[in-house]
Enzyme design. Structure first.
Site, mmCIF file in Angstrom:
data_model
loop_
_atom_site.group_PDB
_atom_site.id
_atom_site.type_symbol
_atom_site.label_atom_id
_atom_site.label_comp_id
_atom_site.label_asym_id
_atom_site.label_seq_id
_atom_site.Cartn_x
_atom_site.Cartn_y
_atom_site.Cartn_z
ATOM 1 C CB SER A 116 -0.935 0.023 1.201
ATOM 2 O OG SER A 116 -2.045 -0.801 0.935
ATOM 3 C CE LYS B 14 -3.865 0.936 -0.984
ATOM 4 N NZ LYS B 14 -4.464 0.490 0.285
ATOM 5 C CE1 TYR C 117 -4.249 -1.030 -4.722
ATOM 6 C CE2 TYR C 117 -4.884 -3.342 -4.757
ATOM 7 C CZ TYR C 117 -4.577 -2.191 -4.051
ATOM 8 O OH TYR C 117 -4.583 -2.207 -2.684
ATOM 9 C CE1 TYR D 105 -4.308 1.529 4.381
ATOM 10 C CE2 TYR D 105 -2.957 0.360 5.948
ATOM 11 C CZ TYR D 105 -3.250 0.701 4.651
ATOM 12 O OH TYR D 105 -2.489 0.235 3.638
ATOM 13 C CB VAL E 50 -0.127 -5.939 4.107
ATOM 14 C CG1 VAL E 50 -1.350 -5.294 4.714
ATOM 15 C CG2 VAL E 50 -0.286 -6.169 2.612
HETATM 16 N N1 GLN Z 1 -2.004 -5.392 -2.001
HETATM 17 C C1 GLN Z 1 -2.656 -5.212 -0.734
HETATM 18 C C2 GLN Z 1 -4.166 -5.294 -0.882
HETATM 19 O O1 GLN Z 1 -4.667 -4.757 -1.810
HETATM 20 C C3 GLN Z 1 -2.277 -3.876 -0.161
HETATM 21 C C4 GLN Z 1 -2.895 -3.629 1.178
HETATM 22 C C5 GLN Z 1 -1.984 -2.956 2.150
HETATM 23 O O2 GLN Z 1 -0.774 -2.919 2.010
HETATM 24 N N2 GLN Z 1 -2.573 -2.485 3.220
HETATM 25 O O3 GLN Z 1 -4.850 -5.877 -0.089
#
Ligand code: GLN
Length: 305
Positions: free
Chosen positions: A61, A64, A189, A241, A259
């Site tokens: 993430s 992003k 993505y 988050y 993650v």
């Molecule tokens: N690739 C992961 C997902 O889409 C990214 C989520 C994350 O890093 N929080 O679930």
């Protein structure tokens, strides 16, 4: 500085035993939870690292913020924020509830999965391949690492099992948020999340943001100042988050987690920071990574508040 980082890594090794590595993407469950690493990249171009700073892990993430920058550069902030919100949420990063209950026309912010998938759909490119190549090229440029590539096994693993993201994307297609081919957007993505980085790569991207969009190592402007400012602000309010408030109180700098266990942080006019610790708390943030950042923030008085 190096001595300080060594002692912080040593003090916080114990936290790698808490929590769990992400397993909902099967390939991620294979990573070693014992790892802990940090790199600091200062605005005068110095780099200080400690622990498993050479470890490669998937950016997840943290990508992003990269795609948000590109989407704004391509379309302008007015357009981007007409299609994705900028408010924090108390819901989990992969939650669907706000999409249906709050505003089916507008995912709540670009740091949750729905908002990030909507954001990536706005990035220019004739097809998914071209769009992802632009993301990869931009990531290599802002990290100063021309060797960044995707981890094919993680990419395939998430593509095979990413049904929650598929659900979010098809929901957004049904409400008109997503224009274009859903599977193609999802593929971009999944690829952006699978880019493999080190703490040093994250620290250098952070140092570019800390330097308001200019690469500290060669003076090149790669992101307009206003875009760097917007991204940093969204990192403070949404980057961790539904733990963004707590993170702001204890650490107090713009940051984005993934993650894969990484966290990218930046301190304007001072430094970029990359940390890794694959074991996560229930909100999907690296436990050891947050502890390392907390101690560093205290020791160096980094909080912007
Ligand atoms: N690739 C992961 C997902 O889409 C990214 C989520 C994350 O890093 N929080 O679930």
């Amino acid at each position: 500085m190096k001595r300080l980082l060594d002692s912080i890594v040593e003090n916080n090794k114990k936290w790698t035993r808490e929590g769990n590595v992400a397993s909902y993407i099967p390939e991620l469950s294979k990573v070693d939870r014992e790892h802990i690493g940090i790199c600091v990249s200062t605005l005068d171009g110095e780099e200080y690292c400690s622990g498993n700073s050479e470890l490669k892990f998937t950016i997840q993430s943290i990508s992003k913020i990269i795609t948000l920058m590109l989407a704004i550069i391509d379309n302008g902030k007015k357009y981007v924020f007409s299609r994705v919100g900028m408010e924090p949420t108390e819901a989990a990063f992969n939650s669907i509830i706000n999409l249906e209950a709050k505003n089916p026309q507008k995912p709540i912010n670009p740091m949750i999965n729905a908002g990030a998938i909507a954001t990536v759909s706005m990035i220019a490119g004739n097809d998914g391949k071209e769009t992802f190549n632009r993301i990869l090229k931009f990531t290599r440029k802002i990290s100063g690492n021309p060797e960044i590539n995707i981890n094919e096994a993680v990419y395939k693993s998430e593509k095979e099992t990413g049904n929650r993201n598929r659900a979010l994307a098809y929901f957004m297609k049904s409400t008109g948020v997503l224009k274009g081919d859903v599977e193609e957007i999802l593929d971009v993505y999944f690829k952006q999340c699978s880019m493999e980085v080190t703490c040093g790569d994250l620290a250098r991207i952070g140092s570019m943001l800390a330097n308001d969009g200019v690469l500290p190592w060669n003076g090149q402007r790669v992101v307009p100042r206003d875009v760097a400012r917007i991204v940093k602000t969204i990192m403070v309010t949404c980057g961790m988050y539904d733990a963004s408030g707590e993170f702001a109180v204890h650490i107090g700098v713009p940051a984005k987690s993934g993650v894969g266990g990484g966290i990218l942080a930046c301190v304007t006019r001072r430094m970029g920071i990359g940390v890794v610790g694959p074991s996560l708390d229930e909100k999907g943030n690296s436990i050891a990574g947050m502890k390392v950042l907390e101690e560093l923030s205290k020791e160096m008085d980094l909080s912007i508040f």
